[in-house]
Design an enzyme around this catalytic site. Structure first.
Site, mmCIF file in Angstrom:
data_model
loop_
_atom_site.group_PDB
_atom_site.id
_atom_site.type_symbol
_atom_site.label_atom_id
_atom_site.label_comp_id
_atom_site.label_asym_id
_atom_site.label_seq_id
_atom_site.Cartn_x
_atom_site.Cartn_y
_atom_site.Cartn_z
ATOM 1 N N HIS A 199 1.342 3.904 2.026
ATOM 2 C CA HIS A 199 2.054 4.321 3.092
ATOM 3 C C HIS A 199 3.419 4.232 2.929
ATOM 4 O O HIS A 199 3.631 3.583 2.891
ATOM 5 C CB HIS A 199 0.829 3.217 5.157
ATOM 6 C CG HIS A 199 0.208 3.970 5.336
ATOM 7 N ND1 HIS A 199 -0.674 3.262 5.523
ATOM 8 C CD2 HIS A 199 -1.012 4.958 4.779
ATOM 9 C CE1 HIS A 199 -2.010 4.009 5.703
ATOM 10 N NE2 HIS A 199 -1.800 5.190 5.263
ATOM 11 N N HIS A 219 6.226 -5.397 11.534
ATOM 12 C CA HIS A 219 5.615 -3.877 11.737
ATOM 13 C C HIS A 219 5.431 -3.540 13.000
ATOM 14 O O HIS A 219 4.060 -3.290 13.608
ATOM 15 C CB HIS A 219 4.795 -3.929 10.992
ATOM 16 C CG HIS A 219 3.926 -2.675 9.936
ATOM 17 N ND1 HIS A 219 3.041 -2.159 11.093
ATOM 18 C CD2 HIS A 219 4.047 -2.134 9.408
ATOM 19 C CE1 HIS A 219 2.427 -1.031 10.375
ATOM 20 N NE2 HIS A 219 3.535 -0.785 9.180
ATOM 21 N N ASP A 222 0.035 -4.406 5.302
ATOM 22 C CA ASP A 222 -0.513 -3.633 7.157
ATOM 23 C C ASP A 222 -2.178 -4.369 7.391
ATOM 24 O O ASP A 222 -3.116 -3.827 5.725
ATOM 25 C CB ASP A 222 -0.551 -2.602 7.148
ATOM 26 C CG ASP A 222 1.028 -1.622 7.044
ATOM 27 O OD1 ASP A 222 1.453 -2.378 7.475
ATOM 28 O OD2 ASP A 222 0.874 -0.371 7.812
ATOM 29 N N HIS A 232 -6.987 -2.454 6.215
ATOM 30 C CA HIS A 232 -6.743 -1.447 6.359
ATOM 31 C C HIS A 232 -7.174 -0.286 6.036
ATOM 32 O O HIS A 232 -8.104 0.268 5.141
ATOM 33 C CB HIS A 232 -4.895 -1.264 5.585
ATOM 34 C CG HIS A 232 -4.250 -0.992 6.365
ATOM 35 N ND1 HIS A 232 -4.185 -0.325 7.550
ATOM 36 C CD2 HIS A 232 -2.832 0.239 6.038
ATOM 37 C CE1 HIS A 232 -2.593 0.181 8.353
ATOM 38 N NE2 HIS A 232 -2.218 0.432 7.025
ATOM 39 N N ASP A 273 5.222 4.288 5.120
ATOM 40 C CA ASP A 273 6.493 3.432 5.771
ATOM 41 C C ASP A 273 6.742 1.785 4.627
ATOM 42 O O ASP A 273 7.729 1.181 5.140
ATOM 43 C CB ASP A 273 6.025 3.212 7.014
ATOM 44 C CG ASP A 273 4.748 2.602 7.165
ATOM 45 O OD1 ASP A 273 4.542 2.484 6.322
ATOM 46 O OD2 ASP A 273 4.636 1.984 8.557
ATOM 47 N N HIS A 297 1.049 -1.270 0.239
ATOM 48 C CA HIS A 297 0.562 -0.078 0.200
ATOM 49 C C HIS A 297 1.071 1.491 0.562
ATOM 50 O O HIS A 297 2.022 1.179 0.002
ATOM 51 C CB HIS A 297 -0.939 -0.185 1.284
ATOM 52 C CG HIS A 297 -0.385 0.279 3.083
ATOM 53 N ND1 HIS A 297 0.078 -0.854 2.902
ATOM 54 C CD2 HIS A 297 -0.679 0.857 3.676
ATOM 55 C CE1 HIS A 297 1.337 -0.419 4.160
ATOM 56 N NE2 HIS A 297 -0.086 0.621 4.703
HETATM 57 ZN ZN LIG Z 1 2.536 -0.097 8.067
HETATM 58 ZN ZN LIG Z 2 -0.537 1.640 6.899
#
Ligand SMILES: [Zn+2]
Ligand SMILES: [Zn+2]
Length: 316
Positions: A64, A269, A211, A142, A66, A62
């Site tokens: 995001h 994570h 995630d 998520h 990180d 995804h």
């Molecule tokens: Zn993450």
């Molecule tokens: Zn995420």
């Protein structure tokens, strides 16, 4: 045949306590696949001796930061190192715009093609097929559109017994028939393939789930896998925070591994509130004993029943 995963980043959100944001490399028979590319992935690749030139496929869960902010840097490194081979990037819709915009605003040019596969389906989709391995993307739960990835080894040919090859002086054609399970004719007699072959090793599978909030909908994709990497951002006492932020707890990851009848679970994570991960591992193991702490630099070898062994890095 080698099938392993090396964790390059096991922390959530930002680097902390020597742990980097999400990234990992799957090695299947010496083909390397990068899954997620958080900040610092290149640093981790050189630290843990992963040759980036050997990566031709990148799978992004995804958008995001990180999980993806290391990608523009990796692409410009490839350009500076004169990469010519095309690079395939699979990720949720928007991955192309993110990369194209970043490269354009930076006036960065790549001398190689980037072939994007953008995902938007709300069901599983096979995104890579090679003779030995299939990769399927499947939706997670998520805050933004997120996909997990299932790496499935494909059935291998049967092994023809060596003594039969010698005894019957089998031709190449007969050996190939036996390998594919076909009976052969010898001196007018039908010889069943079953008598002349040993079974191939069972196929192995690895699932990346991060995630995500707890979601038993993913079970239809990951049931029976040998190894699951499932995020454990929080320990069990922070279930409300996990639900709010759409992440998972130790107990929830363990429950998924149990329901999937997985051979082993790798955690990861981690929230930066946990410097010491010992309690998190202990807690997860109370729910699912075959749990391994996912840590940067460690390589987990996947066998028919789970993890066969773990290699620790020379230095960390
Ligand atoms: Zn993450
Ligand atoms: Zn995420």
């Amino acid at each position: 045949m080698k099938f392993s995963v090396t964790i390059l980043g096991s922390n959530s959100a930002f680097p902390a306590f020597g742990r980097f944001p999400s990234a990992q490399v799957i090695n299947f028979n010496e083909s390397l696949f990068l899954v997620d590319c958080g900040e610092g992935t290149q640093i981790q690749m050189s630290r843990y001796k992963i040759r980036r030139s050997r990566i031709d496929h990148i799978f992004i869960s995804h958008l995001h930061g990180d999980h993806v902010y290391g990608l523009p840097g990796l692409l410009t490194s490839y350009a500076q190192l004169s990469r010519r081979e095309p690079l395939r990037i699979t990720g949720p819709k928007g991955i192309r715009e993110l990369i194209d915009t970043t490269l354009k605003l930076s006036h960065a040019r790549t001398g190689f093609d980037i072939l994007f596969t953008e995902l938007s389906a709300d069901h599983g989709e096979t995104v890579l097929r090679t003779p030995g391995l299939h990769v399927t993307a499947f939706p997670l739960n998520h805050r933004i559109t997120t996909y997990g990835y299932l790496f499935e080894e494909q059935p291998r040919p049967l092994n023809v017994r060596k003594e039969c090859i010698d005894m019957y002086q089998l031709t190449t054609e007969q050996i190939l028939d036996l390998k594919s399970g076909k009976d052969i004719i010898l001196n007018g007699n039908t010889i069943p393939a079953l008598e002349m072959t040993l079974p191939a090793e069972p196929e192995r599978a690895y699932a990346y789930c991060s995630d995500t909030a707890y979601s038993d909908k993913i079970l239809e994709y990951i049931r029976g896998v040998q190894v699951i990497y499932h995020e454990t951002t929080f320990m069990d006492d922070l279930g409300e925070l996990a639900a709010f932020s759409k992440h998972s707890t130790t107990r929830q990851a363990a429950r998924i591994a149990e329901l999937a009848k997985a051979g082993a679970l790798i955690t990861g994570h981690y929230s930066s509130r946990y410097r010491d991960l010992g309690p998190l591992l202990d807690e997860t193991r109370t729910f699912f004993p075959a749990t391994y702490l996912g840590l940067d630099g460690r390589t987990y070898h996947i066998g028919p029943e789970g993890i066969t062994h773990v290699e620790a890095p020379d230095r960390n």
